[in-house]
Write a protein that holds these residues in place. Structure first.
Motif, PDB file in Angstrom:
ATOM      1  N   GLU A   1      54.602  39.560  47.459  1.00 58.06           N
ATOM      2  CA  GLU A   1      53.823  39.210  46.268  1.00 58.06           C
ATOM      3  C   GLU A   1      52.612  40.142  46.169  1.00 58.06           C
ATOM      4  OE1 GLU A   1      54.227  36.995  43.908  1.00 58.06           O
ATOM      5  OE2 GLU A   1      55.669  35.504  44.660  1.00 58.06           O
ATOM      6  N   VAL A   2      52.260  40.514  44.944  1.00 59.72           N
ATOM      7  CA  VAL A   2      51.154  41.451  44.729  1.00 59.72           C
ATOM      8  C   VAL A   2      49.935  40.690  44.213  1.00 59.72           C
ATOM      9  CG1 VAL A   2      50.399  43.468  43.397  1.00 59.72           C
ATOM     10  CG2 VAL A   2      52.727  43.349  44.272  1.00 59.72           C
ATOM     11  N   LYS A   3      48.759  41.069  44.744  1.00 60.56           N
ATOM     12  CA  LYS A   3      47.516  40.424  44.323  1.00 60.56           C
ATOM     13  C   LYS A   3      47.313  40.572  42.819  1.00 60.56           C
ATOM     14  CE  LYS A   3      45.279  41.431  48.758  1.00 60.56           C
ATOM     15  NZ  LYS A   3      44.204  42.213  49.429  1.00 60.56           N
ATOM     16  N   SER A   4      46.707  39.572  42.213  1.00 59.94           N
ATOM     17  CA  SER A   4      46.531  39.566  40.750  1.00 59.94           C
ATOM     18  C   SER A   4      45.714  40.751  40.265  1.00 59.94           C
ATOM     19  CB  SER A   4      45.873  38.256  40.301  1.00 59.94           C
ATOM     20  OG  SER A   4      44.638  38.074  40.979  1.00 59.94           O
ATOM     21  N   VAL A   5      44.700  41.148  41.051  1.00 61.08           N
ATOM     22  CA  VAL A   5      43.864  42.280  40.631  1.00 61.08           C
ATOM     23  C   VAL A   5      44.694  43.571  40.601  1.00 61.08           C
ATOM     24  CG1 VAL A   5      43.064  42.772  43.007  1.00 61.08           C
ATOM     25  CG2 VAL A   5      41.679  43.499  41.044  1.00 61.08           C
ATOM     26  N   ILE A   6      45.645  43.710  41.521  1.00 59.01           N
ATOM     27  CA  ILE A   6      46.506  44.891  41.535  1.00 59.01           C
ATOM     28  C   ILE A   6      47.481  44.832  40.359  1.00 59.01           C
ATOM     29  CG2 ILE A   6      48.145  46.247  42.888  1.00 59.01           C
ATOM     30  CD1 ILE A   6      45.386  46.127  44.120  1.00 59.01           C
ATOM     31  N   GLN A   7      47.935  43.618  40.017  1.00 62.00           N
ATOM     32  CA  GLN A   7      48.818  43.463  38.863  1.00 62.00           C
ATOM     33  C   GLN A   7      48.115  43.922  37.583  1.00 62.00           C
ATOM     34  OE1 GLN A   7      50.480  39.498  38.585  1.00 62.00           O
ATOM     35  NE2 GLN A   7      50.986  39.430  40.755  1.00 62.00           N
ATOM     36  N   GLU A   8      46.833  43.579  37.490  1.00 58.52           N
ATOM     37  CA  GLU A   8      46.061  43.997  36.315  1.00 58.52           C
ATOM     38  C   GLU A   8      45.929  45.519  36.258  1.00 58.52           C
ATOM     39  OE1 GLU A   8      42.327  41.991  36.407  1.00 58.52           O
ATOM     40  OE2 GLU A   8      43.221  39.979  36.368  1.00 58.52           O
ATOM     41  N   GLU A   9      45.669  46.133  37.420  1.00 60.71           N
ATOM     42  CA  GLU A   9      45.537  47.589  37.468  1.00 60.71           C
ATOM     43  C   GLU A   9      46.844  48.267  37.077  1.00 60.71           C
ATOM     44  OE1 GLU A   9      44.068  48.940  41.238  1.00 60.71           O
ATOM     45  OE2 GLU A   9      42.356  47.561  41.211  1.00 60.71           O
ATOM     46  N   ALA A  10      47.955  47.689  37.532  1.00 60.45           N
ATOM     47  CA  ALA A  10      49.264  48.247  37.198  1.00 60.45           C
ATOM     48  C   ALA A  10      49.513  48.161  35.694  1.00 60.45           C
ATOM     49  CB  ALA A  10      50.360  47.513  37.960  1.00 60.45           C
ATOM     50  N   GLY A  11      49.164  47.007  35.106  1.00 61.99           N
ATOM     51  CA  GLY A  11      49.342  46.835  33.672  1.00 61.99           C
ATOM     52  C   GLY A  11      48.542  47.860  32.878  1.00 61.99           C
ATOM     53  N   LYS A  12      47.306  48.093  33.293  1.00 63.85           N
ATOM     54  CA  LYS A  12      46.458  49.079  32.603  1.00 63.85           C
ATOM     55  C   LYS A  12      47.029  50.490  32.728  1.00 63.85           C
ATOM     56  CE  LYS A  12      42.168  46.469  33.290  1.00 63.85           C
ATOM     57  NZ  LYS A  12      40.864  46.423  34.009  1.00 63.85           N
ATOM     58  N   ALA A  13      47.708  50.746  33.867  1.00 71.11           N
ATOM     59  CA  ALA A  13      48.279  52.077  34.090  1.00 71.11           C
ATOM     60  C   ALA A  13      49.640  52.237  33.416  1.00 71.11           C
ATOM     61  CB  ALA A  13      48.409  52.338  35.589  1.00 71.11           C
ATOM     62  N   GLY A  14      50.123  51.170  32.794  1.00 69.97           N
ATOM     63  CA  GLY A  14      51.415  51.244  32.109  1.00 69.97           C
ATOM     64  C   GLY A  14      52.600  51.146  33.042  1.00 69.97           C
ATOM     65  N   VAL A  15      52.414  50.466  34.184  1.00 70.01           N
ATOM     66  CA  VAL A  15      53.489  50.313  35.166  1.00 70.01           C
ATOM     67  C   VAL A  15      53.868  48.841  35.271  1.00 70.01           C
ATOM     68  CG1 VAL A  15      54.161  50.564  37.584  1.00 70.01           C
ATOM     69  CG2 VAL A  15      52.778  52.329  36.490  1.00 70.01           C
ATOM     70  N   LYS A  16      55.154  48.542  35.124  1.00 77.92           N
ATOM     71  CA  LYS A  16      55.630  47.172  35.243  1.00 77.92           C
ATOM     72  C   LYS A  16      55.885  46.856  36.714  1.00 77.92           C
ATOM     73  CE  LYS A  16      59.288  44.097  33.544  1.00 77.92           C
ATOM     74  NZ  LYS A  16      60.514  44.000  32.716  1.00 77.92           N
ATOM     75  N   LEU A  17      55.559  45.642  37.143  1.00 84.89           N
ATOM     76  CA  LEU A  17      55.812  45.191  38.512  1.00 84.89           C
ATOM     77  C   LEU A  17      56.898  44.123  38.507  1.00 84.89           C
ATOM     78  CD1 LEU A  17      52.214  44.845  40.058  1.00 84.89           C
ATOM     79  CD2 LEU A  17      53.741  46.823  40.101  1.00 84.89           C
ATOM     80  N   MET A  18      57.825  44.226  39.459  1.00 78.31           N
ATOM     81  CA  MET A  18      58.864  43.211  39.609  1.00 78.31           C
ATOM     82  C   MET A  18      59.009  42.893  41.093  1.00 78.31           C
ATOM     83  SD  MET A  18      61.797  44.449  36.889  1.00 78.31           S
ATOM     84  CE  MET A  18      62.567  42.834  36.794  1.00 78.31           C
ATOM     85  N   LEU A  19      59.300  41.626  41.404  1.00 73.38           N
ATOM     86  CA  LEU A  19      59.440  41.185  42.783  1.00 73.38           C
ATOM     87  C   LEU A  19      60.903  41.320  43.225  1.00 73.38           C
ATOM     88  CD1 LEU A  19      57.611  39.973  45.016  1.00 73.38           C
ATOM     89  CD2 LEU A  19      58.319  37.705  44.227  1.00 73.38           C
ATOM     90  N   PHE A  20      61.105  41.808  44.427  1.00 78.46           N
ATOM     91  CA  PHE A  20      62.445  42.030  44.967  1.00 78.46           C
ATOM     92  C   PHE A  20      63.283  40.756  44.913  1.00 78.46           C
ATOM     93  CE2 PHE A  20      65.280  42.253  48.774  1.00 78.46           C
ATOM     94  CZ  PHE A  20      66.041  43.360  48.408  1.00 78.46           C
TER      95      PHE A  20
END
Length: 639
Positions: free
Chosen positions: A138-157
């Motif tokens: 699981e990825v920390k929420s703050v990192i999820q926000e950074e990924a969203g701003k960078a235009g990168v989608k996150l998915m869990l295995f």
């Protein structure tokens, strides 16, 4: 043999569905199994999920993670679709990640945890193709926000596995058909070398490169279905990767641990494995731990330990002479040897048995009661460590290979090892020795090792110029290693061409034997010989702080700071004496191989700084970090 690695796994799962394929720790530290049936289903589910998000055959996918069960599950899932993984460990620097993900133009990367996601996101501007990161944790929420701003989608295995499972309920035949399409010559992965030379290169390895090795390695490194191997190395490295395939093809289990003494030894007791592949530094750490513990015990127990170890070493040397377990470069007059050695060999045998009953069996118990042997690969295995374990009856065999050979060229067989070499080439691989002009040399003559056969890489990714440089016109890979062949075609390694030091007088020498000899001292953790284009050799010595402080206490040496202790005349004389007692003509060293100057350093070597991921010393880094210290050793030279 099956045509691809996922097909090999499919066959093993069909033959041994209920046998454990993987053991990994849960949150409570208890090892939990994954059966071959479940592993194969997970692989198909992940392949289905990747298909749903548009992954196609030949597509490179980054795989940034350390050793864990999900790594192999993802690896096999990627290859089941005919895609290509581009692996690296969590110790990868930002420069490493930028290089491997940008060169291969990965649009998808798999990352172990929040820390790896954060690193990748921080260089997103230089990775324009990257749009999706799949995470094992699981990825920390703050990192999820950074990924969203960078235009990168996150998915869990695990979420992807669930989606793949749904897909396979109705369309599993599609994934199995895709797996069936795989060919032996398809690229399985692109592994970037760890950069000991400073220039990482992407090595393209096919399924066939790996599969070539599995046939004979089952004979040399044998496991029975259901047996266990303790794995502690970074899985992205080709040696560990191949070891896991060797384990899987035999229906045995991979047990995930770490190369940390306390963790590893505790896992030995929990798992009771038959096998452990590891880099030489792991076996060195076990050796150092044993000796350190005995020195701390001291007194009669330590004296008894030393006595029995010395007896065991002497007896094993005689044993190897009598039964031809040493390298042979010609006639060894075995009849005369028997006349000279058989009586002392017989007399020492009961003493050695007593040592085993009183001392050695306790050391063996640390490795469980089923341990068959270890495989040392990924670097030079020090002769003194080799001899120690051999004498104690702990079977550690050395192998040899390169990332470019996927990696195995040779390995000593567990059942009948010969001391002092890395075994003969495995089936499907040829080895020859050439001089610097490329002329082929016969047996027992030293030169450069070249390799040809089914394990040799397809080439360096997008670098045909480097591929052409590494390969000869008649299709041999130039390893850059210096060595020779025994009369039985066993390979003896002498050093690396790129490590060869040429002194100002024109003398060529290999630093490795000098370094290995120096590291036999209890006061020296590591030694790095320098002296290119100088009149004499110098050495950087990483000191063993605990041993040095112990020496000071035993000898009443007063000091205010540790730095001043190392600079003191007493400690300088200690190291000067250690160097002179080890590097001399009695130990087989030439006059120009003597070490004239040394510098003591105290900062432990770290992976990613001074050490590569497989814990090899990166000489170019040491030359940069200790540039001033090296210059000081040679400042008095007259030009």
């Amino acid at each position: 043999m099956e045509q691809t690695l996922p097909k090999m796994l499919r066959k093993t799962a069909a033959d041994f569905p209920e046998i454990a394929a993987q053991y990994s720790k849960n949150a409570e530290g208890v090892f939990e199994p994954v059966t071959y049936r479940d592993l194969y289903e997970i692989v198909l589910d992940f392949a289905a999920a990747l298909r749903q998000i548009g992954v196609v055959r030949g597509q490179p996918i980054g795989l940034i993670s350390d050793n864990r069960k999900e790594w192999e599950q993802a690896d096999m899932g990627i290859m089941a679709l005919g895609a290509v993984d581009v692996p690296r460990g969590c110790d990868a620097t930002l420069i490493d990640l930028k290089q491997i993900l940008s060169i291969t133009e990965c649009s998808i990367a798999i990352a172990e945890n929040s820390a790896q996601v954060k690193k990748i996101i921080s260089i997103k501007d230089e990775l324009p193709q990257l749009t999706l990161i799949i995470t094992f944790d699981e990825v920390k929420s703050v990192i999820q926000e950074e990924a969203g701003k960078a235009g990168v989608k996150l998915m869990l295995f695990t979420s992807l596995l669930n989606e793949g499972k749904k897909y396979n309920i109705e369309r599993k035949a599609e994934i199995e058909a895709e797996l069936e399409e795989g060919k032996r010559d398809d690229i399985a992965c692109i592994i970037f070398t760890s950069g000991t030379t400073g220039t990482p290169k992407g090595v393209e390895l096919s399924h066939g490169n790996f599969l070539t090795q599995l046939d004979e390695l089952q004979e040399r490194i044998y496991l029975n279905p259901g047996e266990r191997a303790l794995c502690v190395l970074p899985i992205w490295h080709v040696f560990e990767r191949l070891c896991e395939y060797v384990i899987f093809v035999q229906g045995a289990a991979v047990c995930y641990s770490k190369p940390v003494g306390s963790i590893m030894l505790a896992d030995f007791k929990k798992i009771n494995p038959q096998l452990m592949p590891a880099v030489p530094r792991v076996f060195e750490a076990i050796y150092d731990g044993i000796n350190h513990k005995m020195r701390k015990t001291g007194g009669f127990v330590y004296a008894l330990y030393n006595f029995f170890v010395n007896v065991a070493i002497i007896h094993s040397r005689m044993n190897r002479k009598l039964f031809r377990q040493n390298n042979r470069f010609g006639s060894d007059y075995i009849g005369a040897v028997w006349v000279l050695l058989v009586i002392p060999w017989l007399l020492l045998y009961p003493v050695k048995l007593l040592g085993d009953a009183l001392v050695f069996h306790k050391i063996k118990e640390m490795l469980g009661n089923s341990f068959r042997g270890g495989i040392a690969g990924g670097g030079a295995y020090p002769p003194n460590i080799d001899e120690f374990f051999w004498a104690l009856g702990i079977n550690i065999v050395e192998g040899y290979g390169l990332t470019e050979t996927a990696p195995v060229i040779s390995v000593r067989p567990l059942a009948a090892p010969v001391f002092g070499n890395v075994g003969s080439p495995i089936r499907g691989v040829k080895v020859r020795i050439v001089d610097q002009d490329g002329y082929v040399l016969g047996r027992c003559r030293q030169g450069v090792i070249q390799v040809k056969g089914g394990t040799v890489m397809k080439g360096y990714y997008k670098r045909p110029d480097l591929t052409e440089k590494a390969m000869t016109v008649d299709g041999w890979l130039d390893t850059g290693d210096i060595g020779l062949l025994t009369i039985h075609d066993e390979i003896v390694i002498r050093g690396r061409m790129k490590d060869t030091i040429v002194l100002r007088g024109g003398e060529n020498l290999e630093p490795l034997p000098i370094e290995q000899k120096l590291e036999e001292s209890v006061y020296i953790k590591a030694a790095v010989v320098v002296g290119q284009d100088q009149r004499y050799l110098g050495v950087l010595i990483l000191v063993d702080e605990e041993e040095v402080k112990g020496y000071a206490a035993e000898n009443g040496i007063q000091y205010d700071t540790y730095d001043n202790l190392l600079l003191s005349e007493d400690i300088q004389k200690l190291y000067e004496g250690e160097i002179n007692s080890l590097i001399n003509s009695k130990n087989g060293f030439k006059m120009y191989e003597r070490v004239n100057k040394f510098v003591l350093i105290k900062k432990p070597f770290e992976v990613g700084v001074e050490l590569s991921a497989k814990q090899e010393i990166m000489r170019f880094r040491l030359s940069q970090i200790y540039e001033k210290e090296i210059a000081a050793m040679f400042k008095d030279e007259k030009r």
